[in-house]
Scaffold this motif. Structure first.
Motif, PDB file in Angstrom:
ATOM      1  N   GLU A 337     -10.776  -0.133  -0.420  1.00 32.16           N
ATOM      2  CA  GLU A 337     -11.231   0.471   0.828  1.00 32.16           C
ATOM      3  C   GLU A 337     -12.408  -0.311   1.400  1.00 32.16           C
ATOM      4  N   GLU A 338     -13.367  -0.676   0.547  1.00 33.79           N
ATOM      5  CA  GLU A 338     -14.523  -1.440   1.002  1.00 33.79           C
ATOM      6  C   GLU A 338     -14.108  -2.818   1.495  1.00 33.79           C
ATOM      7  N   ARG A 339     -13.227  -3.496   0.764  1.00 32.73           N
ATOM      8  CA  ARG A 339     -12.753  -4.812   1.179  1.00 32.73           C
ATOM      9  C   ARG A 339     -12.040  -4.747   2.514  1.00 32.73           C
ATOM     10  N   ALA A 340     -11.204  -3.752   2.702  1.00 32.45           N
ATOM     11  CA  ALA A 340     -10.486  -3.614   3.962  1.00 32.45           C
ATOM     12  C   ALA A 340     -11.457  -3.373   5.103  1.00 32.45           C
ATOM     13  N   THR A 341     -12.462  -2.577   4.874  1.00 34.66           N
ATOM     14  CA  THR A 341     -13.455  -2.304   5.921  1.00 34.66           C
ATOM     15  C   THR A 341     -14.227  -3.566   6.281  1.00 34.66           C
ATOM     16  N   ARG A 342     -14.669  -4.351   5.266  1.00 31.81           N
ATOM     17  CA  ARG A 342     -15.400  -5.577   5.522  1.00 31.81           C
ATOM     18  C   ARG A 342     -14.544  -6.596   6.275  1.00 31.81           C
ATOM     19  N   ALA A 343     -13.274  -6.679   5.898  1.00 33.42           N
ATOM     20  CA  ALA A 343     -12.388  -7.639   6.565  1.00 33.42           C
ATOM     21  C   ALA A 343     -12.199  -7.276   8.027  1.00 33.42           C
ATOM     22  N   VAL A 344     -12.024  -6.028   8.311  1.00 34.29           N
ATOM     23  CA  VAL A 344     -11.847  -5.598   9.700  1.00 34.29           C
ATOM     24  C   VAL A 344     -13.118  -5.879  10.499  1.00 34.29           C
ATOM     25  N   ARG A 390      -5.343  -4.018  16.006  1.00 31.86           N
ATOM     26  CA  ARG A 390      -4.807  -2.667  15.868  1.00 31.86           C
ATOM     27  C   ARG A 390      -3.679  -2.628  14.839  1.00 31.86           C
ATOM     28  N   LEU A 391      -2.797  -3.684  14.921  1.00 30.49           N
ATOM     29  CA  LEU A 391      -1.695  -3.730  13.958  1.00 30.49           C
ATOM     30  C   LEU A 391      -2.224  -3.915  12.547  1.00 30.49           C
ATOM     31  N   ARG A 392      -3.242  -4.809  12.434  1.00 29.53           N
ATOM     32  CA  ARG A 392      -3.806  -5.051  11.102  1.00 29.53           C
ATOM     33  C   ARG A 392      -4.475  -3.771  10.551  1.00 29.53           C
ATOM     34  N   LEU A 393      -5.193  -3.091  11.453  1.00 29.56           N
ATOM     35  CA  LEU A 393      -5.856  -1.848  11.038  1.00 29.56           C
ATOM     36  C   LEU A 393      -4.831  -0.786  10.608  1.00 29.56           C
ATOM     37  N   GLU A 394      -3.749  -0.687  11.375  1.00 34.09           N
ATOM     38  CA  GLU A 394      -2.721   0.300  11.028  1.00 34.09           C
ATOM     39  C   GLU A 394      -2.113  -0.022   9.671  1.00 34.09           C
ATOM     40  N   ARG A 395      -1.867  -1.329   9.422  1.00 33.55           N
ATOM     41  CA  ARG A 395      -1.319  -1.710   8.121  1.00 33.55           C
ATOM     42  C   ARG A 395      -2.298  -1.382   6.997  1.00 33.55           C
ATOM     43  N   ARG A 396      -3.568  -1.670   7.249  1.00 32.12           N
ATOM     44  CA  ARG A 396      -4.572  -1.365   6.236  1.00 32.12           C
ATOM     45  C   ARG A 396      -4.688   0.147   5.995  1.00 32.12           C
ATOM     46  N   TYR A 398      -2.365   2.327   6.461  1.00 33.69           N
ATOM     47  CA  TYR A 398      -1.177   2.769   5.718  1.00 33.69           C
ATOM     48  C   TYR A 398      -1.299   2.450   4.229  1.00 33.69           C
ATOM     49  N   GLN A 399      -1.737   1.186   3.936  1.00 36.07           N
ATOM     50  CA  GLN A 399      -1.907   0.821   2.524  1.00 36.07           C
ATOM     51  C   GLN A 399      -2.976   1.687   1.864  1.00 36.07           C
ATOM     52  N   LEU A 400      -4.044   1.947   2.653  1.00 34.41           N
ATOM     53  CA  LEU A 400      -5.117   2.784   2.115  1.00 34.41           C
ATOM     54  C   LEU A 400      -4.623   4.210   1.846  1.00 34.41           C
ATOM     55  N   ALA A 401      -3.810   4.761   2.761  1.00 31.71           N
ATOM     56  CA  ALA A 401      -3.277   6.123   2.572  1.00 31.71           C
ATOM     57  C   ALA A 401      -2.360   6.188   1.352  1.00 31.71           C
ATOM     58  N   VAL A 402      -1.530   5.124   1.202  1.00 28.99           N
ATOM     59  CA  VAL A 402      -0.641   5.104   0.025  1.00 28.99           C
ATOM     60  C   VAL A 402      -1.455   5.052  -1.246  1.00 28.99           C
ATOM     61  N   SER A 403      -2.470   4.196  -1.254  1.00 31.06           N
ATOM     62  CA  SER A 403      -3.307   4.082  -2.459  1.00 31.06           C
ATOM     63  C   SER A 403      -4.055   5.383  -2.712  1.00 31.06           C
ATOM     64  N   THR A 404      -4.509   5.998  -1.618  1.00 34.43           N
ATOM     65  CA  THR A 404      -5.247   7.260  -1.763  1.00 34.43           C
ATOM     66  C   THR A 404      -4.353   8.348  -2.350  1.00 34.43           C
ATOM     67  N   ASN A 405      -3.126   8.433  -1.855  1.00 33.95           N
ATOM     68  CA  ASN A 405      -2.201   9.452  -2.385  1.00 33.95           C
ATOM     69  C   ASN A 405      -1.924   9.220  -3.855  1.00 33.95           C
ATOM     70  N   LYS A 406      -1.753   7.929  -4.221  1.00 29.07           N
ATOM     71  CA  LYS A 406      -1.494   7.644  -5.631  1.00 29.07           C
ATOM     72  C   LYS A 406      -2.694   8.023  -6.487  1.00 29.07           C
ATOM     73  N   LEU A 407      -3.862   7.692  -5.990  1.00 31.65           N
ATOM     74  CA  LEU A 407      -5.069   8.007  -6.743  1.00 31.65           C
ATOM     75  C   LEU A 407      -5.285   9.519  -6.835  1.00 31.65           C
ATOM     76  N   ASP A 408      -4.986  10.228  -5.719  1.00 30.43           N
ATOM     77  CA  ASP A 408      -5.148  11.685  -5.751  1.00 30.43           C
ATOM     78  C   ASP A 408      -4.219  12.329  -6.763  1.00 30.43           C
TER      79      ASP A 408
END
Length: 459
Positions: A337-344, A390-396, A398-408
């Protein structure tokens, strides 16, 4: 010598009247019927036969002689019992001659057994005969209702019996409906009235809203003659054929009638029948309280077992490994999550820098055409950049939501949110067994919303 004797006999026959067979039989018949118009005879019955006409034919005998007898229907219908071969009886009647056969016979008007009362004998005969038909079989008897809503009572409307029953029913359970069918309980018409009353209650109970749960048939005490209506066959069959359970409550505790054997339940007295059929309200409340307490204990025991099973699961090695894996995945999720935020943010900064550089270059130029061209290209690049971002953010996302669901799904916090807790020692190590702790030891307990410090008491 022969001739004088012959003449003497002839003269004697000449002087004596000559009867026809019919005349002589009639003379004998008249003599017997006048001389023995009313006699009592005791003997043993044999050759008993009940004719289709209802007449009883039998022979009375003793060790040395026998006497034919007939008991016509108009007289024997008053008898409570029926003759049996071998039964010793005492009869009253008159002698008569049956002319067609030339036999004399006794015309019986009354009969009673010797050595046992007539009613007692009739009672025993009735019991044997109806028992052979299966009217007393236990398989036919039905259980009494536990909580009757309506009770039918077949008894005399006057006297202490009905008053005692009503008083007991009112005291024990005043909410029970009572239907009283008044009948005679003694006399020639009593049996018919009792049988009709039982059938009437069964017919009435078939109406919707008029269902009767149990019938009490009874009366007070008395002699066997007084209670005889409850020995009659029509009463016994009415009880047996009743679709409603019947309680027989006749006389005192020592009194027995044939109705007692056919009924679904025999009460020793009418008052006892009222107490049996109407459970006391206080007893019902106590029973309900006992059932409630039993249910509460059962539920507490069930929950205790489930808690113990849950504790065993949480203290198992596999659960601890899952908790560790969930923590690792949770940390990995935070890093991603932190890496994705820094990259954006970096992409946005670069894009903003390029935009500012282009604006400065355009401002320094003196010709409008390049400016317009550059502006057009800039706007196009800006739109492309925005779409890419916007596309990159949406992809991130989505990946973040998938990872979050798995972690939850694997997160211990989700487990903690359902009421569980994690226990650590002072060094931060996870405690999995209670026997690894010592009294007075300080521990940290992690809940869903934070940690607290605790001290271990003695087990």
């Amino acid at each position: 010598m022969t001739k004088p004797r012959s003449r003497l006999l002839e003269s004697l026959f000449a002087e004596q009247r000559i009867f026809s067979v019919s005349e002589l039989t009639d003379r004998v018949k008249d003599t017997l019927e006048i001389e023995f118009s009313s006699v009592q005879v005791q003997g043993e019955i044999s050759n008993y036969k009940r004719a289709a006409s209802g007449h009883w034919y039998f022979t009375l005998r003793d060790e040395h002689a026998q006497l034919r007898a007939v008991f016509f229907r108009q007289w024997n219908r008053l008898q409570r019992f029926e003759p049996e071969n071998g039964l010793e009886v005492r009869v009253r009647g008159g002698l008569s001659v049956y002319a067609e056969r030339g036999d004399y016979q006794l015309m019986v008007e009354m009969m009673e057994p010797v050595g046992v009362g007539a009613l007692q004998l009739a009672f025993e005969q009735q019991v044997r005969r109806l028992a052979a038909e299966g009217l007393f079989d236990e398989a036919h008897k039905r259980p009494l209702p536990m909580l009757p809503r309506r009770i039918g009572i077949v008894t005399s409307p006057v006297g202490a019996v009905i008053q005692d029953m009503l008083r007991i029913l009112e005291r024990r359970n005043p909410h029970i409906d009572i239907i009283i069918v008044p009948v005679r309980v003694q006399g020639n018409t009593a049996a018919g009235e009792i049988a009709d009353a039982i059938r009437l209650l069964n017919k009435y109970s078939k109406r919707k809203g008029s269902e009767t749960d149990v019938i009490i048939v009874g009366r007070g005490g008395g002699s066997i003659e007084d209670l005889w209506a409850f020995n009659e066959e029509q009463v016994v069959r009415a009880i047996y054929n009743s679709e409603i359970p019947v309680i027989s409550a006749v006389g005192h505790e020592t009194d027995y009638t044939v109705a007692d054997f056919a009924a679904d339940f025999r009460a020793p007295t009418p008052s006892a029948a009222a107490e049996i059929v109407a459970p006391e309200a206080a007893d019902l409340r106590a029973r309900i309280e006992d059932l409630r307490a039993s249910l509460s204990r059962a539920m507490s025991y069930y929950l205790l077992q489930r808690r113990m099973q849950l504790r065993d699961l949480t203290e198992s090695r596999g659960f601890a490994e899952i908790v560790g894996a969930v923590y690792s995945l949770s940390q990995r999720r935070r890093e991603l999550e932190e890496r994705a935020t820094r990259a954006v943010q970096a992409n946005l900064q670069r894009a903003r820098a390029r935009l500012e550089n282009a604006q400065r270059r355009l401002e320094a130029a003196d010709f409008h055409a390049p400016i317009m061209l550059g502006r057009t290209r800039f706007e196009a690049l800006e739109q492309r950049l925005e779409r890419a971002i916007r596309l990159r953010l949406e992809r991130r996302r989505y990946q973040l939501a998938v990872s979050t669901n798995k972690l939850d799904m694997l997160s211990p916090l989700a487990v903690l949110g359902r009421g569980y807790a994690l226990v650590k020692d002072e060094a931060g190590h996870l405690i999995t067994r209670a026997d690894s702790l010592a009294a007075g030891q300080q521990v940290r307990v992690r809940f869903e919303d934070g940690e607290i410090g605790c001290q271990v008491n003695e087990n």
